[in-house]
Design a protein around this motif. Structure first.
Motif, PDB file in Angstrom:
ATOM      1  N   SER A  37      14.216 -14.247  10.968  1.00 20.18           N
ATOM      2  CA  SER A  37      14.912 -12.712  11.196  1.00 20.18           C
ATOM      3  C   SER A  37      16.250 -13.012  12.288  1.00 20.18           C
ATOM      4  O   SER A  37      16.267 -12.353  13.146  1.00 20.18           O
ATOM      5  N   LEU A  38      17.026 -14.129  12.024  1.00 24.43           N
ATOM      6  CA  LEU A  38      17.828 -14.512  12.850  1.00 24.43           C
ATOM      7  C   LEU A  38      19.346 -14.080  12.617  1.00 24.43           C
ATOM      8  O   LEU A  38      19.841 -13.786  11.339  1.00 24.43           O
ATOM      9  N   THR A  39      19.832 -13.411  13.616  1.00 24.25           N
ATOM     10  CA  THR A  39      21.117 -12.691  13.618  1.00 24.25           C
ATOM     11  C   THR A  39      22.280 -13.481  14.613  1.00 24.25           C
ATOM     12  O   THR A  39      22.052 -13.850  15.628  1.00 24.25           O
ATOM     13  N   ALA A  40      23.303 -14.075  13.837  1.00 25.86           N
ATOM     14  CA  ALA A  40      24.193 -14.938  14.539  1.00 25.86           C
ATOM     15  C   ALA A  40      25.550 -14.657  14.121  1.00 25.86           C
ATOM     16  O   ALA A  40      25.618 -14.210  12.760  1.00 25.86           O
ATOM     17  N   ALA A  41      26.574 -14.803  14.711  1.00 23.39           N
ATOM     18  CA  ALA A  41      28.145 -14.658  14.381  1.00 23.39           C
ATOM     19  C   ALA A  41      28.524 -15.974  14.620  1.00 23.39           C
ATOM     20  O   ALA A  41      28.608 -16.519  15.961  1.00 23.39           O
ATOM     21  N   ILE A  42      29.552 -16.546  13.852  1.00 21.92           N
ATOM     22  CA  ILE A  42      30.376 -17.616  13.956  1.00 21.92           C
ATOM     23  C   ILE A  42      31.840 -17.247  14.286  1.00 21.92           C
ATOM     24  O   ILE A  42      32.193 -16.734  13.513  1.00 21.92           O
ATOM     25  N   PRO A  43      32.036 -17.182  15.593  1.00 28.74           N
ATOM     26  CA  PRO A  43      33.493 -16.622  15.927  1.00 28.74           C
ATOM     27  C   PRO A  43      34.708 -17.209  14.981  1.00 28.74           C
ATOM     28  O   PRO A  43      34.861 -18.397  14.799  1.00 28.74           O
ATOM     29  N   GLU A  44      35.553 -16.167  14.472  1.00 26.32           N
ATOM     30  CA  GLU A  44      36.376 -16.586  13.773  1.00 26.32           C
ATOM     31  C   GLU A  44      37.688 -17.675  14.723  1.00 26.32           C
ATOM     32  O   GLU A  44      37.801 -17.195  15.994  1.00 26.32           O
ATOM     33  N   GLY A  45      38.071 -18.658  14.069  1.00 30.01           N
ATOM     34  CA  GLY A  45      38.998 -19.356  14.587  1.00 30.01           C
ATOM     35  C   GLY A  45      38.535 -20.162  15.929  1.00 30.01           C
ATOM     36  O   GLY A  45      39.322 -20.811  16.700  1.00 30.01           O
ATOM     37  N   ARG A  46      37.290 -20.451  16.149  1.00 28.99           N
ATOM     38  CA  ARG A  46      36.894 -21.228  17.489  1.00 28.99           C
ATOM     39  C   ARG A  46      35.909 -22.242  16.759  1.00 28.99           C
ATOM     40  O   ARG A  46      35.748 -22.334  15.405  1.00 28.99           O
ATOM     41  N   VAL A  47      35.593 -23.302  17.627  1.00 29.31           N
ATOM     42  CA  VAL A  47      34.548 -24.309  17.489  1.00 29.31           C
ATOM     43  C   VAL A  47      33.012 -23.857  17.779  1.00 29.31           C
ATOM     44  O   VAL A  47      32.896 -23.666  19.205  1.00 29.31           O
ATOM     45  N   THR A  48      32.189 -23.709  17.037  1.00 25.88           N
ATOM     46  CA  THR A  48      30.758 -23.332  17.470  1.00 25.88           C
ATOM     47  C   THR A  48      29.915 -24.688  17.423  1.00 25.88           C
ATOM     48  O   THR A  48      29.874 -25.320  16.220  1.00 25.88           O
ATOM     49  N   MET A  49      29.139 -24.993  18.337  1.00 21.02           N
ATOM     50  CA  MET A  49      28.156 -25.970  18.168  1.00 21.02           C
ATOM     51  C   MET A  49      26.799 -25.410  18.315  1.00 21.02           C
ATOM     52  O   MET A  49      26.449 -24.656  19.207  1.00 21.02           O
ATOM     53  N   ILE A  50      26.020 -25.985  17.257  1.00 20.22           N
ATOM     54  CA  ILE A  50      24.521 -25.513  17.232  1.00 20.22           C
ATOM     55  C   ILE A  50      23.720 -26.537  17.738  1.00 20.22           C
ATOM     56  O   ILE A  50      23.683 -27.787  17.228  1.00 20.22           O
ATOM     57  N   VAL A  51      22.964 -26.365  18.989  1.00 18.44           N
ATOM     58  CA  VAL A  51      22.075 -27.518  19.276  1.00 18.44           C
ATOM     59  C   VAL A  51      20.774 -26.887  19.346  1.00 18.44           C
ATOM     60  O   VAL A  51      20.443 -25.706  19.172  1.00 18.44           O
ATOM     61  N   GLY A  52      19.741 -27.902  19.696  1.00 18.19           N
ATOM     62  CA  GLY A  52      18.231 -27.680  19.659  1.00 18.19           C
ATOM     63  C   GLY A  52      17.574 -28.763  19.331  1.00 18.19           C
ATOM     64  O   GLY A  52      18.205 -29.974  18.902  1.00 18.19           O
ATOM     65  N   ALA A  53      16.425 -29.073  19.609  1.00 15.87           N
ATOM     66  CA  ALA A  53      15.538 -29.982  19.503  1.00 15.87           C
ATOM     67  C   ALA A  53      15.351 -30.245  17.846  1.00 15.87           C
ATOM     68  O   ALA A  53      15.730 -29.396  17.158  1.00 15.87           O
ATOM     69  N   ASN A  54      14.732 -31.487  17.725  1.00 16.64           N
ATOM     70  CA  ASN A  54      14.460 -31.671  16.116  1.00 16.64           C
ATOM     71  C   ASN A  54      13.538 -30.646  15.456  1.00 16.64           C
ATOM     72  O   ASN A  54      12.822 -30.367  16.246  1.00 16.64           O
ATOM     73  N   ALA A  55      14.036 -30.314  14.387  1.00 22.10           N
ATOM     74  CA  ALA A  55      12.821 -29.543  13.582  1.00 22.10           C
ATOM     75  C   ALA A  55      12.950 -28.062  13.986  1.00 22.10           C
ATOM     76  O   ALA A  55      12.137 -27.080  13.918  1.00 22.10           O
ATOM     77  N   CYS A  56      14.221 -27.556  14.797  1.00 21.69           N
ATOM     78  CA  CYS A  56      14.084 -26.146  15.332  1.00 21.69           C
ATOM     79  C   CYS A  56      14.712 -25.336  14.411  1.00 21.69           C
ATOM     80  O   CYS A  56      14.947 -24.043  14.588  1.00 21.69           O
ATOM     81  N   GLY A  57      15.326 -25.825  13.282  1.00 19.95           N
ATOM     82  CA  GLY A  57      15.964 -24.882  12.407  1.00 19.95           C
ATOM     83  C   GLY A  57      17.514 -25.029  12.158  1.00 19.95           C
ATOM     84  O   GLY A  57      18.339 -24.258  11.477  1.00 19.95           O
ATOM     85  N   LYS A  58      18.141 -26.048  12.879  1.00 20.04           N
ATOM     86  CA  LYS A  58      19.735 -26.076  13.040  1.00 20.04           C
ATOM     87  C   LYS A  58      20.206 -26.451  11.702  1.00 20.04           C
ATOM     88  O   LYS A  58      21.192 -25.683  11.287  1.00 20.04           O
ATOM     89  N   SER A  59      19.758 -27.428  11.149  1.00 19.56           N
ATOM     90  CA  SER A  59      20.213 -27.665   9.685  1.00 19.56           C
ATOM     91  C   SER A  59      20.117 -26.814   8.685  1.00 19.56           C
ATOM     92  O   SER A  59      20.880 -26.518   7.806  1.00 19.56           O
ATOM     93  N   THR A  60      18.975 -26.326   8.865  1.00 16.56           N
ATOM     94  CA  THR A  60      18.428 -25.078   7.700  1.00 16.56           C
ATOM     95  C   THR A  60      19.271 -23.934   7.948  1.00 16.56           C
ATOM     96  O   THR A  60      19.653 -23.326   7.027  1.00 16.56           O
ATOM     97  N   LEU A  61      19.660 -23.642   9.157  1.00 18.91           N
ATOM     98  CA  LEU A  61      20.444 -22.399   9.286  1.00 18.91           C
ATOM     99  C   LEU A  61      21.992 -22.933   8.681  1.00 18.91           C
ATOM    100  O   LEU A  61      22.326 -21.893   8.061  1.00 18.91           O
ATOM    101  N   LEU A  62      22.319 -23.862   8.927  1.00 21.04           N
ATOM    102  CA  LEU A  62      23.708 -24.567   8.285  1.00 21.04           C
ATOM    103  C   LEU A  62      23.697 -24.295   6.629  1.00 21.04           C
ATOM    104  O   LEU A  62      24.553 -24.058   6.061  1.00 21.04           O
ATOM    105  N   ARG A  63      22.428 -24.748   6.261  1.00 18.74           N
ATOM    106  CA  ARG A  63      22.357 -24.640   4.818  1.00 18.74           C
ATOM    107  C   ARG A  63      22.355 -23.085   4.183  1.00 18.74           C
ATOM    108  O   ARG A  63      22.820 -22.791   3.371  1.00 18.74           O
ATOM    109  N   GLY A  64      21.782 -22.253   4.867  1.00 18.90           N
ATOM    110  CA  GLY A  64      21.694 -21.031   4.715  1.00 18.90           C
ATOM    111  C   GLY A  64      23.094 -20.225   5.009  1.00 18.90           C
ATOM    112  O   GLY A  64      23.560 -19.579   4.043  1.00 18.90           O
ATOM    113  N   LEU A  65      23.738 -20.735   5.857  1.00 14.18           N
ATOM    114  CA  LEU A  65      25.315 -20.113   6.061  1.00 14.18           C
ATOM    115  C   LEU A  65      26.260 -20.626   4.860  1.00 14.18           C
ATOM    116  O   LEU A  65      27.082 -20.145   4.727  1.00 14.18           O
ATOM    117  N   SER A  66      25.767 -21.802   4.367  1.00 14.35           N
ATOM    118  CA  SER A  66      26.595 -22.349   3.263  1.00 14.35           C
ATOM    119  C   SER A  66      26.365 -22.012   1.756  1.00 14.35           C
ATOM    120  O   SER A  66      26.901 -22.511   0.943  1.00 14.35           O
TER     121      SER A  66
END
Length: 284
Positions: free
Chosen positions: A21-50
């Motif tokens: 149930s994550l809500t996030a916005a990737i700001p238009e025209g900006r560089v966003t960095m997604i950080v966190g420990a291993n297995a926290c869901g970073k890459s999974t979030l990127l897969r969902g966004l794509s």
């Protein structure tokens, strides 16, 4: 206004829920960095966004439209992804692999053109892989191969670019070059970029916007000076640290303490120095 949005997004593999149930916005025209420990869901979030991973709940929108309702080729002309572990077909040469980034621009009434040739050449030059153009991808070192994959993503020339650990296999000099390249792309073309990155110091230096994740949720988001604090590092990574101004960029610089230096740092301040706030506001 954000270009790419996740609303109440839930992502899972089978019955294993990774993003909840994550809500996030990737700001238009900006560089966003997604950080966190291993297995926290970073890459999974990127897969969902794509659109590589279908939501178990919620949705992802691009320009207000659900990405799963858009034709694949149309979406690929706007949104590009470099996954963490891409695989190349056996025997393919570098130029042909990078050229695959142009496929979304082909169609029933448009074949390969000089514009495509130019885009491939620009991508090869930008990643310093032009001299590898006729080499077999299988023959390249890990670092060379990674730069070729980045070239393919650049050749796609999308408005939104998602990169999952793009500096993997790269030495420090090439890590900085890749992030400089992404920054150039953002500043000259206005490309919206979201990057999953393990190196928290590089993330803080290059980010306009930081998203810190833990256990499939967002712990903090905003400017690096506001997000990258000793408290966040402790909560997200379970690591005691000091956060100081980077002497080059003025952005937060994380100094891990570790068990062997904990005693000598027991009395040290762990907050970002208040006196540095003005400097960081100017830089970020």
């Amino acid at each position: 206004m954000a270009l790419l949005n996740a609303r109440e997004l839930t992502l899972q593999y089978g019955q294993r829920r990774v993003v909840d149930s994550l809500t996030a916005a990737i700001p238009e025209g900006r560089v966003t960095m997604i950080v966190g420990a291993n297995a926290c869901g970073k890459s999974t979030l990127l897969r969902g966004l794509s659109r590589l991973l279908k939501p178990a709940g919620g949705c992802v929108t691009l320009d207000g439209k659900d990405i799963h309702s858009r034709p694949a080729r149309e979406l690929a002309r706007t949104l590009g992804l470099l996954p963490q572990h891409p695989t190349a077909p056996d025997g393919i040469v570098v130029r042909d692999l990078v050229g695959r980034g142009r496929y979304p621009h082909q169609g029933f009434f448009r074949s390969w053109s000089t514009d495509d040739d130019d885009a491939v050449k620009r991508a090869l030059e930008a990643t310093e892989t032009l001299e590898l153009a006729e080499r077999n991808v299988d023959e390249l070192s890990g670092g060379q191969r990674q730069r070729v994959w980045i070239a393919m993503a650049l050749a796609q020339e999308t408005e939104v670019l998602l990169l999952d650990e793009p500096t993997t296999y790269l030495d420090l000099a090439h890590q900085v070059e890749v992030l400089d390249l992404v920054t150039d792309l953002n500043r000259t073309r206005g490309t919206t970029v979201a990057i999953v990155l393990h190196d928290l110091n590089l993330a803080a230096r290059y980010a306009d916007h930081v998203i810190a994740m833990k256990s499939g949720q967002i712990v903090a988001e905003g400017r690096s000076v506001d997000v990258v604090t000793a408290e966040m590092v402790r909560e997200v990574f379970g690591l005691e640290s000091r956060v100081l101004p980077d002497p080059v960029s003025g952005t937060p610089l994380i100094i891990p303490i570790g068990r062997h230096h904990a005693e000598s740092q027991a009395e040290a301040a762990t907050d970002f120095p208040k006196a540095s706030t003005t400097t960081l506001e100017l830089v970020s």
